[in-house]
Design an enzyme around this catalytic site. Structure first.
Site, PDB file in Angstrom:
ATOM      1  CG  ASP A   1      49.965  31.391  32.215  1.00 15.80           C
ATOM      2  OD1 ASP A   1      49.744  31.125  30.749  1.00 15.80           O
ATOM      3  OD2 ASP A   1      50.582  32.266  32.373  1.00 15.80           O
TER       4      ASP A   1
ATOM      5  NE  ARG B   1      54.949  34.917  42.931  1.00 14.97           N
ATOM      6  CZ  ARG B   1      53.576  35.352  42.766  1.00 14.97           C
ATOM      7  NH1 ARG B   1      52.775  35.090  43.715  1.00 14.97           N
ATOM      8  NH2 ARG B   1      53.378  35.744  41.542  1.00 14.97           N
TER       9      ARG B   1
ATOM     10  CG  ASP C   1      56.911  35.662  40.507  1.00 12.82           C
ATOM     11  OD1 ASP C   1      57.410  36.403  41.652  1.00 12.82           O
ATOM     12  OD2 ASP C   1      55.897  36.290  39.898  1.00 12.82           O
TER      13      ASP C   1
ATOM     14  CB  SER D   1      50.957  40.529  33.571  1.00 18.64           C
ATOM     15  OG  SER D   1      51.313  39.588  34.430  1.00 18.64           O
TER      16      SER D   1
END
Ligand code: ARG
Length: 392
Positions: free
Chosen positions: A13, A96, A125, A177
């Site tokens: 990504d 994050r 996220d 993932s």
């Protein structure tokens, strides 16, 4: 040339995003890679750096954030006992705001006017990254290509990357993932999406492999709510957490399977591994039960849950988060002491504890004749607390 700072992981990504930002928007891209404990080796970091350069990054920045992450984010959450929906130690969620803050710092340093991330429009996220950007740097433009671009599958992204001459590991990659850092691992997708099925053993990262044959004891010492010694040996935060992840992980301790409430309103099934966080949390809560008065002890869950929600929902940089931390800081001197644990496959139990702040008094609780508790006191006490019901 316009400049943008991208949170770069080295995966499909964000590699695709890197190329895309340059090609579609004409940006000079600075790829920022914050190390919160996700990398296996130095070699892996070098490969990622090379890939970013090949994909056209003007600059690639690697920064080791492990210590800051543990000290400033994970340990406060541990002290507070923040566990989202009673099962998730918030490993991804805590990382994050730190990464987002670092992106802002880099943007300021290199006079970039935009920031970008590779989170999807369905996840939490994006919320954590963007709320941090909005709170700390509302002037920066935010570009989240995954929410808006034309690619609709991983294969299309890979094609695009290869077409630009960048090599990427296209071997059949994991069906899951995975987001990993030193505080824990979050696993989703693949067969995990079927809530009626058991999580296959192959999905785990920190807790896989053969179980040890023997049980074992481990002793952890805390000061002011922070762990600092294991089996009598002083350890720095990074080694302590890595060591506990390894030992507790080998017993497959700290796994959870959670149908969780996402910020965007959906329930999703996620699997977590956090061996060190799990055992450390068990120990601290045990010290709390022994050292805190009942009025405080019973008041904590309200603040603890509110804090977990704030972290999960991306409201890290707020006054409420700081105020809740200040509350816990004011009582955490009592979370000083030792806890001894017994590790067995899939479970940890507490075998003993001690603290100079203990308010457990054997001379009051004992049923032997050493007791200093005069049972006659109870009579008047019960008369009074029962009085309202006698007079109905
Ligand atoms: N559901 C978790 C959270 O919101 C984990 C997300 C993990 N991300 C991932 N790419 N697997 O914090």
């Amino acid at each position: 040339m316009k400049r943008i700072v991208l949170a770069y992981s080295g995966g499909v990504d964000t590699t695709c995003i890197l190329i895309y930002l340059k090609e579609k928007f004409g940006y000079d891209v600075i790829a920022y890679c914050g190390d919160v404990g996700q990398f296996e080796s130095q070699k892996e970091k070098e490969r990622i750096k090379e890939r970013a350069i090949k994909a056209g990054a003007k600059k690639v920045i690697f920064e080791d954030l492990k210590e800051e992450f543990l000290k400033e984010f994970c340990f406060p959450a541990l002290k507070i006992g923040a566990v989202y929906e009673d099962k998730y130690f918030l490993s991804t969620a805590l990382s994050r705001p730190l990464l987002a803050k670092k992106l802002i710092d880099v943007a300021r340093k290199f006079k970039a006017d935009a920031v970008s991330h590779g989170s999807t429009g369905k996840g939490n996220d994006q919320v954590r990254f963007e709320l941090t950007f909005r709170i700390l740097a509302p002037d920066l433009k935010i570009i989240a290509p995954l929410r808006e671009w034309e690619f609709s599958s991983r294969e299309e992204e890979i094609d695009y990357i290869l077409k630009h001459g960048v090599s990427i590991d296209v071997k059949k990659s994991s069906p899951y993932s995975i987001d990993k850092n030193i505080w824990g691992v979050s696993i989703e997708c693949g067969v995990i999406e079927d809530e009626t099925k058991e999580v296959p053993e192959e999905a785990y990262i920190l807790t896989k492999g053969k179980l040890p044959e023997k049980e074992r004891y481990i002793e952890i010492e805390y000061k002011d709510g922070i762990p600092y010694k294991v089996n009598g040996k002083k350890m720095n935060p990074i080694s302590l957490i890595m060591y506990l992840n390894k030992i507790a992980g080998s017993y497959k301790i700290g796994r959870t399977d959670l149908i969780e409430s996402r910020v965007v309103g959906i329930k999703s099934r996620e699997v977590y591994e956090a061996p060190a966080a799990y055992i450390l949390n068990e120990g601290l809560r045990e010290l709390e039960r022994m050292t805190l008065q009942k009025d405080i002890l019973h008041f904590l869950p309200v603040l603890r849950n509110r804090y977990s929600d704030l972290i999960y929902e991306g409201f890290y940089f707020t006054d409420l988060r700081k105020a809740i931390e200040a509350f816990f800081d004011s009582i955490s001197y009592r979370l000083t002491g030792k806890v001894k644990f017994l590790l067995r496959p899939y479970s940890v139990s507490i075998s003993s504890r001690s603290s100079k702040y203990s308010i457990y008094k054997k001379e009051l609780s004992t049923y032997t004749k050493e007791s200093k508790f005069d049972q006659k006191w109870a009579e008047g006490f019960l008369k009074i607390i029962g009085l309202p019901w006698e007079n109905k």
